[in-house]
Design a protein around this motif. Structure first.
Motif, short mmCIF file in Angstrom:
data_model
loop_
_atom_site.label_atom_id
_atom_site.label_comp_id
_atom_site.label_asym_id
_atom_site.label_seq_id
_atom_site.Cartn_x
_atom_site.Cartn_y
_atom_site.Cartn_z
N PRO A 78 -23.95 59.24 -27.07
CA PRO A 78 -22.75 58.70 -27.70
C PRO A 78 -22.86 58.78 -29.22
CG PRO A 78 -24.17 56.91 -27.03
CD PRO A 78 -24.83 58.18 -26.54
N TYR A 79 -21.75 59.00 -29.87
CA TYR A 79 -21.74 59.11 -31.32
C TYR A 79 -20.63 58.22 -31.88
CZ TYR A 79 -18.34 62.60 -29.74
OH TYR A 79 -17.33 63.25 -29.09
N THR A 80 -20.69 57.96 -33.17
CA THR A 80 -19.64 57.20 -33.81
C THR A 80 -18.61 58.15 -34.40
OG1 THR A 80 -20.70 57.16 -35.99
CG2 THR A 80 -21.31 55.41 -34.43
N VAL A 81 -17.39 57.68 -34.49
CA VAL A 81 -16.33 58.50 -35.07
C VAL A 81 -16.67 58.83 -36.52
CG1 VAL A 81 -13.90 58.54 -35.76
CG2 VAL A 81 -14.55 57.62 -33.54
N ARG A 82 -17.24 57.88 -37.24
CA ARG A 82 -17.62 58.11 -38.65
C ARG A 82 -18.60 59.27 -38.75
NH1 ARG A 82 -19.79 52.95 -41.54
NH2 ARG A 82 -19.92 54.49 -43.23
N ASN A 83 -19.54 59.34 -37.81
CA ASN A 83 -20.53 60.42 -37.82
C ASN A 83 -19.85 61.77 -37.61
OD1 ASN A 83 -22.96 61.85 -37.76
ND2 ASN A 83 -23.29 61.43 -35.59
N VAL A 84 -18.93 61.83 -36.65
CA VAL A 84 -18.24 63.09 -36.38
C VAL A 84 -17.43 63.54 -37.60
CG1 VAL A 84 -16.50 64.24 -34.97
CG2 VAL A 84 -18.13 62.66 -33.90
N ILE A 85 -16.70 62.60 -38.21
CA ILE A 85 -15.89 62.94 -39.38
C ILE A 85 -16.77 63.45 -40.51
CG2 ILE A 85 -14.43 61.98 -41.19
CD1 ILE A 85 -13.22 60.13 -39.07
N ALA A 86 -17.91 62.79 -40.72
CA ALA A 86 -18.83 63.22 -41.78
C ALA A 86 -19.36 64.62 -41.52
CB ALA A 86 -19.98 62.23 -41.91
N ARG A 87 -19.70 64.90 -40.26
CA ARG A 87 -20.21 66.23 -39.92
C ARG A 87 -19.13 67.30 -40.09
NH1 ARG A 87 -24.86 66.29 -36.62
NH2 ARG A 87 -25.93 64.29 -36.78
N VAL A 88 -17.91 66.98 -39.68
CA VAL A 88 -16.80 67.91 -39.83
C VAL A 88 -16.60 68.25 -41.31
CG1 VAL A 88 -14.29 68.16 -39.68
CG2 VAL A 88 -15.59 67.31 -37.71
N LYS A 89 -16.57 67.23 -42.14
CA LYS A 89 -16.37 67.46 -43.58
C LYS A 89 -17.50 68.29 -44.17
CE LYS A 89 -13.59 63.36 -44.60
NZ LYS A 89 -13.50 62.08 -45.35
N SER A 90 -18.73 68.03 -43.72
CA SER A 90 -19.88 68.77 -44.23
C SER A 90 -19.79 70.25 -43.87
CB SER A 90 -21.17 68.16 -43.67
OG SER A 90 -22.30 68.92 -44.07
N VAL A 91 -19.46 70.53 -42.61
CA VAL A 91 -19.36 71.93 -42.17
C VAL A 91 -18.22 72.64 -42.89
CG1 VAL A 91 -18.84 73.45 -40.22
CG2 VAL A 91 -20.45 71.56 -39.94
N LEU A 92 -17.08 71.96 -43.04
CA LEU A 92 -15.95 72.59 -43.71
C LEU A 92 -16.24 72.85 -45.18
CD1 LEU A 92 -12.93 70.70 -42.09
CD2 LEU A 92 -13.59 73.10 -41.77
N ARG A 93 -17.01 71.96 -45.81
CA ARG A 93 -17.40 72.22 -47.21
C ARG A 93 -18.23 73.48 -47.31
NH1 ARG A 93 -18.24 66.56 -47.67
NH2 ARG A 93 -20.46 66.85 -47.21
N ARG A 94 -19.08 73.71 -46.32
CA ARG A 94 -19.96 74.88 -46.35
C ARG A 94 -19.23 76.17 -46.02
NH1 ARG A 94 -23.61 71.86 -42.87
NH2 ARG A 94 -23.44 73.52 -41.34
N THR A 95 -18.17 76.06 -45.21
CA THR A 95 -17.58 77.28 -44.65
C THR A 95 -16.20 77.62 -45.17
OG1 THR A 95 -16.72 76.02 -42.77
CG2 THR A 95 -18.88 77.05 -42.52
N SER A 96 -15.60 76.75 -45.95
CA SER A 96 -14.27 77.07 -46.47
C SER A 96 -14.16 76.65 -47.92
CB SER A 96 -13.18 76.36 -45.66
OG SER A 96 -13.32 74.95 -45.75
N GLY A 97 -13.39 77.43 -48.67
CA GLY A 97 -13.15 77.13 -50.07
C GLY A 97 -14.33 77.38 -50.97
N THR A 98 -15.32 78.14 -50.50
CA THR A 98 -16.50 78.36 -51.31
C THR A 98 -16.61 79.79 -51.85
OG1 THR A 98 -17.76 78.88 -49.32
CG2 THR A 98 -17.82 76.61 -50.09
N LYS A 99 -15.71 80.65 -51.50
CA LYS A 99 -15.78 82.03 -51.97
C LYS A 99 -15.35 82.11 -53.43
CE LYS A 99 -15.10 84.21 -47.49
NZ LYS A 99 -14.26 85.15 -46.70
#
Length: 232
Positions: free
Chosen positions: A106-127
């Motif tokens: 089981p995970y917390t919603v806060r954890n999922v949101i934080a992970r989503v934001k982290s991955v999106l920071r790495r994979t979008s808007g960085t070019k």
């Protein structure tokens, strides 16, 4: 406000609805699929990231992820596995397929949101937007970018200073991504102009690189007795 579009693929309807509500509150556009089959019927190219359960029906999350990575139209879509399969082997398998993160239930919603934001920071808007840039002079892994012409290292949109040998070592590892390079190969390529170089020199530069390139430091792998590599 975030404009990225997220797809949640999970057969637990209540969980999907909770995640959808909270992610939409963060400003994302969120769709739900209750099976891999249902997800694969969608136009997946429109999504910025996919949250994917592993244990589903006939098509598992693992099988779906392999299908996405094998398709040129979807291979670059980031995937986060969200699953009750919590062994180290399961995690390693998921990451080796090409997933960008692995969250255990089981995970917390806060954890999922934080992970989503982290991955999106790495994979979008960085070019780096430079229409005249020659793509052959750019080495890029998600938000890590090496400009071979201007000798610049960009980490998630921020320039990071690397020493000459650090830059050359990282470029060599990334250009041979997915392979383990022996110490002899590394010394011959990066330190070919020096008469005497100790093996310890490689270790020191690897340690410095890992600390300088942030989350991408974990992409540099060590295989004791063999050498170093940059994982897929």
């Amino acid at each position: 406000m975030a404009t990225e579009r997220i797809l949640i693929v999970d057969d637990e309807e209540t969980l999907c609805e909770v995640l959808q509500l909270n992610l939409e509150n963060e400003g994302y556009d969120v769709d739900i699929a209750f099976s891999a089959e249902q997800a694969l019927a969608l136009d997946l190219k429109q999504y910025s990231i996919i949250l994917l359960d592993i244990m589903m029906g006939e098509i598992s999350g693992i099988k779906m992820a392999k299908m996405l990575k094998a398709d040129v139209n979807t291979t670059d879509i980031p995937i986060i596995f969200c699953t009750a399969r919590d062994t180290e082997d399961d995690m390693v398998m998921g990451l080796n397929i090409g997933a960008d993160d692995y969250i255990m239930k089981p995970y917390t919603v806060r954890n999922v949101i934080a992970r989503v934001k982290s991955v999106l920071r790495r994979t979008s808007g960085t070019k780096i937007h430079n229409p005249s840039a020659n793509k052959s002079n750019i080495l890029q892994v998600e938000g890590l970018q090496l400009d071979l012409e201007f000798k610049r290292c960009i980490v998630d949109g921020v320039e990071t200073k690397l020493a000459k040998k650090e830059f050359e070592l990282l470029a060599y590892l990334i250009s041979h991504r997915g392979k383990i390079l022996s110490r002899e190969q590394i010394l011959g390529k990066v330190w070919s102009d020096e008469v005497v170089v100790l093996d310890r020199t490689i270790d020191v530069n690897i340690t410095r690189l890992r600390s300088k390139i942030g989350v991408y430091g974990s992409y540099i792998v060590t295989r004791s007795g063999f050498g170093y590599g940059f994982r897929n």
